[in-house]
Design a protein around this motif. Structure first.
Motif, short mmCIF file in Angstrom:
data_model
loop_
_atom_site.label_atom_id
_atom_site.label_comp_id
_atom_site.label_asym_id
_atom_site.label_seq_id
_atom_site.Cartn_x
_atom_site.Cartn_y
_atom_site.Cartn_z
N SER A 19 32.68 38.26 40.02
CA SER A 19 31.66 37.31 39.61
C SER A 19 31.54 36.14 40.56
O SER A 19 30.73 35.25 40.35
CB SER A 19 31.96 36.79 38.20
OG SER A 19 33.14 36.02 38.21
N GLU A 20 32.36 36.09 41.63
CA GLU A 20 32.35 34.94 42.53
C GLU A 20 31.90 35.33 43.95
O GLU A 20 32.27 34.68 44.92
CB GLU A 20 33.73 34.29 42.57
CG GLU A 20 34.15 33.76 41.22
CD GLU A 20 35.48 33.04 41.25
OE1 GLU A 20 35.80 32.42 40.25
OE2 GLU A 20 36.18 33.08 42.27
N ARG B 86 30.40 32.35 45.87
CA ARG B 86 31.03 31.02 45.93
C ARG B 86 31.50 30.78 47.35
O ARG B 86 32.47 31.40 47.80
CB ARG B 86 32.21 30.95 44.95
CG ARG B 86 32.82 29.55 44.86
CD ARG B 86 33.69 29.43 43.63
NE ARG B 86 34.89 30.23 43.71
CZ ARG B 86 36.10 29.77 43.99
NH1 ARG B 86 36.26 28.48 44.23
NH2 ARG B 86 37.14 30.56 44.03
N ASP C 56 40.79 28.60 47.30
CA ASP C 56 41.83 28.87 46.31
C ASP C 56 43.21 28.98 46.96
O ASP C 56 44.19 28.44 46.45
CB ASP C 56 41.51 30.15 45.55
CG ASP C 56 40.33 30.00 44.61
OD1 ASP C 56 39.90 28.85 44.41
OD2 ASP C 56 39.82 31.00 44.11
N THR D 151 35.84 37.82 32.08
CA THR D 151 36.76 37.91 33.23
C THR D 151 36.01 37.65 34.52
O THR D 151 34.92 38.17 34.73
CB THR D 151 37.40 39.31 33.26
OG1 THR D 151 38.21 39.48 32.10
CG2 THR D 151 38.26 39.50 34.49
N ARG E 63 37.01 34.37 34.25
CA ARG E 63 37.12 33.03 33.67
C ARG E 63 37.33 33.11 32.17
O ARG E 63 36.42 32.86 31.38
CB ARG E 63 35.87 32.20 33.99
CG ARG E 63 35.65 32.00 35.47
CD ARG E 63 34.48 31.04 35.69
NE ARG E 63 34.03 31.06 37.06
CZ ARG E 63 34.61 30.41 38.05
NH1 ARG E 63 35.69 29.70 37.82
NH2 ARG E 63 34.14 30.47 39.28
N ASN F 254 38.59 31.37 29.34
CA ASN F 254 39.12 30.09 28.88
C ASN F 254 38.66 29.84 27.45
O ASN F 254 37.63 30.35 27.00
CB ASN F 254 38.70 28.94 29.81
CG ASN F 254 37.21 28.70 29.84
OD1 ASN F 254 36.63 28.29 28.85
ND2 ASN F 254 36.59 29.01 30.99
N CYS G 283 35.01 28.47 26.67
CA CYS G 283 33.94 29.48 26.71
C CYS G 283 33.99 30.39 25.50
O CYS G 283 32.97 30.70 24.89
CB CYS G 283 34.03 30.30 28.00
SG CYS G 283 33.16 29.59 29.39
N ARG H 135 44.91 31.50 36.71
CA ARG H 135 43.70 30.88 36.17
C ARG H 135 43.70 30.90 34.65
O ARG H 135 42.65 30.90 34.02
CB ARG H 135 42.46 31.61 36.69
CG ARG H 135 42.30 31.53 38.19
CD ARG H 135 40.97 32.11 38.59
NE ARG H 135 40.76 31.98 40.01
CZ ARG H 135 39.59 32.06 40.59
NH1 ARG H 135 38.52 32.25 39.87
NH2 ARG H 135 39.47 31.96 41.89
N ARG I 69 44.81 36.51 31.78
CA ARG I 69 44.12 37.57 32.49
C ARG I 69 44.56 38.91 31.88
O ARG I 69 45.59 38.99 31.21
CB ARG I 69 44.45 37.55 33.98
CG ARG I 69 45.93 37.75 34.27
CD ARG I 69 46.22 37.84 35.75
NE ARG I 69 47.65 37.91 36.03
CZ ARG I 69 48.37 39.02 35.95
NH1 ARG I 69 47.79 40.15 35.60
NH2 ARG I 69 49.66 39.01 36.23
N ASP J 66 30.12 27.02 40.92
CA ASP J 66 30.90 28.01 40.18
C ASP J 66 30.13 28.53 38.97
O ASP J 66 30.13 29.73 38.66
CB ASP J 66 32.23 27.41 39.72
CG ASP J 66 33.22 27.28 40.87
OD1 ASP J 66 32.97 27.90 41.92
OD2 ASP J 66 34.22 26.55 40.73
N ASP K 152 28.61 32.30 37.98
CA ASP K 152 28.75 32.98 36.69
C ASP K 152 27.39 33.35 36.11
O ASP K 152 27.20 34.43 35.54
CB ASP K 152 29.50 32.09 35.70
CG ASP K 152 30.96 31.94 36.06
OD1 ASP K 152 31.44 32.71 36.90
OD2 ASP K 152 31.62 31.04 35.52
#
Length: 978
Positions: free
Chosen positions: A321-322, A325, A332, A515, A517, A519, A522, A552, A555, A594, A598
């Protein structure tokens, strides 16, 4: 107790007589309130304006407005607390109870405080300092807020730590405070070791093991290793549990000490790492294979080898999904191992930086690190890397080929073929001899059997070695499933999920959609479940081995498990879940790259091509804001595919929005074809009743005509854009009026009409509360032609600030362009050089066109005026000529001619002025035409042999026409000298 209380821990609150007062909606006003309350001395008004009001036209007025709102909150008739005069502002807090000050006071004397007071302080003073109010766009306030937040954490930790010591013999009571302390300081080893000790003491071994794993991973995040405190706490003796029914033994695999099989690959990696200090070249090792084949396990083994060899280690993972970016992988990796590195600071500063700057900064960071120790960079799932990250890698290896640097990456086969950017870089690395590839074949049955036997002795390893197809992960999961009653990975996951209640199952499915992210925030938004239910669900998933703690957050234990959960969701519900996420992110993603990443990811999978296309527009605009032009073009191409699936009306509008991204991201070779396309789309938009999109189409056609010197066409399309905007929405009408006026001003055509259109646009904008950067920039250009330079600078600075805040890079460039021009006309070479330098930085990043060579030419002229050094001028002019920007070229040639004539280099001045005159006549630019004739007349008067033709009569006639005030004065002064 004081009648007024200020709470800054957690959400800001003002409490009077036990009633919570309603705060002003302005975040700056609330930030100002906290800042004044916690700074005891009077603050200068200028300092407060700089602290929180960088952009508004009237910072002092904004400050006065905020103070009036604060007074209503804190002042009382008998006790005014805001003390202000013309120069300073102070907050009298002598009768105000401020929670964080009480916390700091208690923390300073924790050893003498009784336990009940410490308990009260711990309970009453939880939460982050000014949660959600750090205002990162305002650097000084943000820095103050971060400093206060760190100080608050230290005080909270001191209170919680002291409570832990006092309650050491009461583990049940001490546990809550130990958990709070670990949450507050997740990277500190000692508090977590104490927490593990308490959990072991309470016979909560599973939780203790979990905290141990999290602790080790947190230390690895910051490049540290466990000192033994965590291990010692976990192995500490614990009381014998009360007799109970025997538990069913858990079928967790034993921790592997060494790899099973892969001897040849391991030896090769070991050799590369051992030879690294004396290696003659840097290099890349790419481990390729299918999911579950053992790539990540081999990468872990290589990391252990690198640690043992004393090499520096950088670790990163790429995520699907990145993909857009910019520099995500490097950012990172560096943040984790080198948190204060120059490249990360550059990327996270919020300032615009050009791609080459990041490349060069990364080279310097790695050069410095490899000078101390060899460095090994580990990257998992490189097939999902963004284009800028892999291009940066290639740049590093090409520019520092002999440094002791080794990159070890993993990639899946199918996904690697789909990533054109990574494929291109790999081809370059192969051609340079810098790439070594390892393809992991399926493991032989005997090795699979050995692996299963070592991990699950009770499993039928011989049967599994035949059924798993050589995939070690699948073999282990099938072994686990067999021991727990299942027969496949999907059945294993399904069986474990069957143990969850309905809410927990839904949370796990949402986690598979979110996935990487995952968290809690969300999950709370999308599931509409209570936070307690979410925490319980995540804990169940972790206990079942489906989720693991990672760098992160949580996971999935492996991608195959995530896929199994994801595929258990029906296709229609999957699309609905992605659509829900895209809807939630649509507004939030406007300024956060970011979130834009997403948004585009979820919109792609939503099954809604219009939503997906609009997401490509949003993400593309944000990529342009951060100068990620290649990523913006990729999004344009993807968006066009979605546009093809839409109805005619939606297709036309979306194609125009995507076309704007394409035009701003790159120079188009067939620009005339693009003009025709924009005009055709604009007419179709009118047929479908979308005036705002018709305006956009005509406006883009006008801009391309202007950019390539077709003045009449530019004017015609600009006025058509203004006409079609009439009757549209207020915003579209303001844009139509303002952009048409800007076009006329840039063309030096009908300046009185441009002024009238701008006034109309400004009046409408003020009435509806809309800010449009085209209005101040047009006013600035008009004041420039009117010889009102001070007003021009004010308007252009306003336009620059507004366009910068909006991420409109082309308008920001234009504002800097005219600021440079104004200062050059004022003959202030210092100010002009500063603006030109900023212009070069922007021009190098916006796109490949005339912007960069024009900026460099302006800077070269300013440099010549300051230093008498013209060595950079001719190369810059050559590049500008090649860009075929006749309007910009005529301006620079004229200013260079003025400089050469003043330096008595008449031949060069004559040459440049003659070329400028020819261009100005072609482009029908009256002011530049007159300026060129003035320069030629000056040469003629000084050396008639060099310039036999005089221009006095032509200057007299031109000065009577519509020309800029400053050039008319020059012509009149010259004629008066006859």
């Amino acid at each position: 107790m004081a009648t007024l209380q200020l709470r800054v821990l957690g959400d800001l609150e003002v409490i009077r007589d036990d009633s919570v007062l309603k705060l002003p909606p302005s975040r700056k006003t609330r930030g100002l309130l906290a800042y004044l309350a916690l700074n005891e001395r009077p603050m200068r008004r200028e300092q407060l304006c700089e602290l929180l009001w960088e952009i508004p036209d009237d910072p002092r007025g904004s400050l006065r407005w905020s103070l009036s709102k604060i007074r209503k909150l804190v002042d009382e008739q008998e006790s005014p607390r805001i003390i202000a005069d013309r120069s300073t502002v102070a907050f009298d807090t002598s009768s105000v109870d401020i929670d964080v000050l009480s916390l700091h006071s208690a923390a300073a004397d924790v050893q003498s405080a009784p336990v009940d007071q410490l308990v009260r302080m711990a309970q009453e003073n939880q939460g982050a300092f000014l949660a959600g109010l750090d205002l990162p766009d305002f650097h000084d306030f943000h820095a103050w807020c971060i400093g206060e937040r760190e100080r608050t954490v230290r005080s909270q930790a001191r209170v919680l730590g002291e409570l832990g010591k006092r309650l050491a013999d009461q583990p049940e009571q001490a546990l809550d405070y130990a958990l709070s302390l670990v949450s507050l300081t997740p990277f500190d080893e000692s508090p977590r070791a104490e927490l593990i000790r308490l959990l072991v003491q309470l016979d909560r071994q599973t939780e203790a093991e979990h905290q141990y794993r999290v602790g080790v991973e947190k230390l690895a995040e910051i490049g540290a290793t466990e000192s033994g405190a965590l291990t010692g706490a976990l192995r500490a003796s614990r009381p014998t549990p009360v007799a109970s029914a025997p538990r069913r033994p858990k079928s967790r695999p034993r921790k592997e000490k060494t790899l099973v099989g892969r001897e040849q690959e391991t030896e090769m990696l070991q050799s590369r790492i051992e030879e690294l200090p004396s290696a003659s070249r840097a290099g890349v090792v790419l481990i390729r294979g299918e999911p579950g084949i053992g790539k990540s396990r081999l990468l872990q083994a290589a990391a252990a080898m690198a640690r043992e060899a004393g090499a520096g280690i950088l670790k990163a993972s790429a995520f699907e999904s990145e993909l857009i970016r910019p520099f995500g992988v490097w950012n990172d990796a560096l943040k984790r191992a080198l948190p204060d590195n120059a490249t990360s600071r550059m990327l996270s500063s919020g300032k615009q930086v050009e791609r080459e700057q990041v490349f060069d900064s990364l080279v310097e960071v790695l050069k410095a690190e490899t000078a101390r120790n060899p460095v090994v960079v580990f990257c998992d799932d490189v097939h999902w890397s963004d284009e800028s990250s892999v291009s940066a890698l290639h740049h590093v290896l090409r520019n520092q080929p002999r440094q002791p640097l080794l990159v070890i990456a993993t990639s899946r086969e199918v996904e690697l073929r789909d990533n054109a950017s990574v494929q291109q870089v790999l081809r370059g690395l192969r051609a340079d001899g810098l790439l070594q590839e390892i393809y992991l074949e399926p493991m032989p049955p005997e090795q699979i059997e050995c692996l299963v036997q070592s991990s699950f002795p009770a499993a039928d390893s011989a049967l599994l070695s035949r059924d798993c197809g050589g995939n070690p992960l699948l073999a282990l999961e099938l072994a686990r499933a067999g021991l727990e009653g299942g027969s496949s990975l999907a059945e294993l996951v399904s069986e474990r999920m069957a143990r969850f209640d309905e809410n927990a199952e839904s949370i796990l499915q949402w986690a598979a959609v979110l996935t990487p992210r995952i968290n809690v925030h969300c999950l709370e938004r999308v599931s509409a479940l209570a936070l307690r239910d979410i925490d319980d669900a995540l804990e169940q998933a972790e206990q079942q081995g489906i989720l693991h703690p990672g760098e992160r957050g949580l996971r999935f234990a492996h991608e195959l498990i995530r896929q199994s959960v994801y595929e258990s969701i029906s296709p229609s519900r999957r699309r609905a879940m992605h659509r829900r996420m895209a809807e939630l992110l649509e507004e939030d993603a406007s300024v956060d790259l970011d979130l834009a990443v997403d948004l585009s990811h979820h919109a792609r999978l939503s099954g809604d091509p219009y939503m997906a296309g609009k997401a490509m527009v949003s993400a593309g605009r944000l990529c342009l804001r951060f100068f990620a032009n290649d990523d913006a073009l990729a999004l344009y191409r993807e968006g066009i595919e979605f546009a093809g699936q839409l109805s005619d009306a939606q297709r036309v509008c979306l194609t125009l929005e995507l076309g704007e991204i394409r035009m701003n991201a790159t120079q188009v070779e067939d620009w005339q074809g693009l003009v025709d396309e924009f005009v055709s789309l604009a007419e179709q938009a009118m047929d479908h009743g979308s005036r705002s999109h018709a305006r956009l189409g005509y406006q883009m056609a006008s801009y391309l005509r202007w950019l390539h010197g077709e003045i009449q066409g530019a004017k015609r399309f600009s006025m058509q854009a203004e006409r079609v905007s009439r009757g549209a929405s207020d915003e579209a009408q303001i844009l139509g009026l303002a952009e048409a006026a800007k076009c006329l001003a840039m063309l030096e055509r009908d300046l009185s009409r441009a002024d009238a259109l701008t006034m109309e646009a400004r009046s409408l904008a003020q009435r509806v509360g809309y800010e449009c950067q085209a209005i101040p920039i047009t006013l600035g250009i008009l004041r420039y032609y009117g010889d009102q330079f001070d007003e021009a600078v004010d308007y252009l600075e306003d336009a620059r600030a507004l366009s910068k805040s909006r991420g409109d890079k082309l308008t920001e460039y234009m504002a800097n362009e005219y600021l440079t021009i104004v200062e050059m006309e004022r003959r202030d070479c210092f100010a002009a050089h500063d603006y030109a330098t900023a212009l070069v930085e922007i021009g190098a990043r916006v796109r490949e066109g005339s912007e960069k060579p024009f900026a460099e030419s302006l800077r070269a002229v300013c440099h010549y005026g300051l230093t008498d050094d013209d060595s950079g001028l001719e190369p810059a002019l050559l590049a500008l000529r090649q860009a075929d920007a006749k309007q910009r070229l005529s301006f620079v040639l004229n200013r260079a001619a003025i400089q050469y004539i003043e330096h008595n280099l008449l031949e060069r001045g004559y040459q440049y002025a003659s070329e400028a005159l020819e261009l100005a006549r072609i482009m029908e630019r009256p002011s530049e035409n007159l300026q060129a004739m003035i320069s030629l007349e000056r040469v003629h008067r000084q050396d008639p042999g060099l310039a036999p033709q005089g221009y006095s009569e032509q200057i007299r006639q031109a000065a009577r026409g519509g020309v800029a005030g400053w050039v008319r004065k020059r012509g009149e002064e010259l004629l008066a000298q006859q």
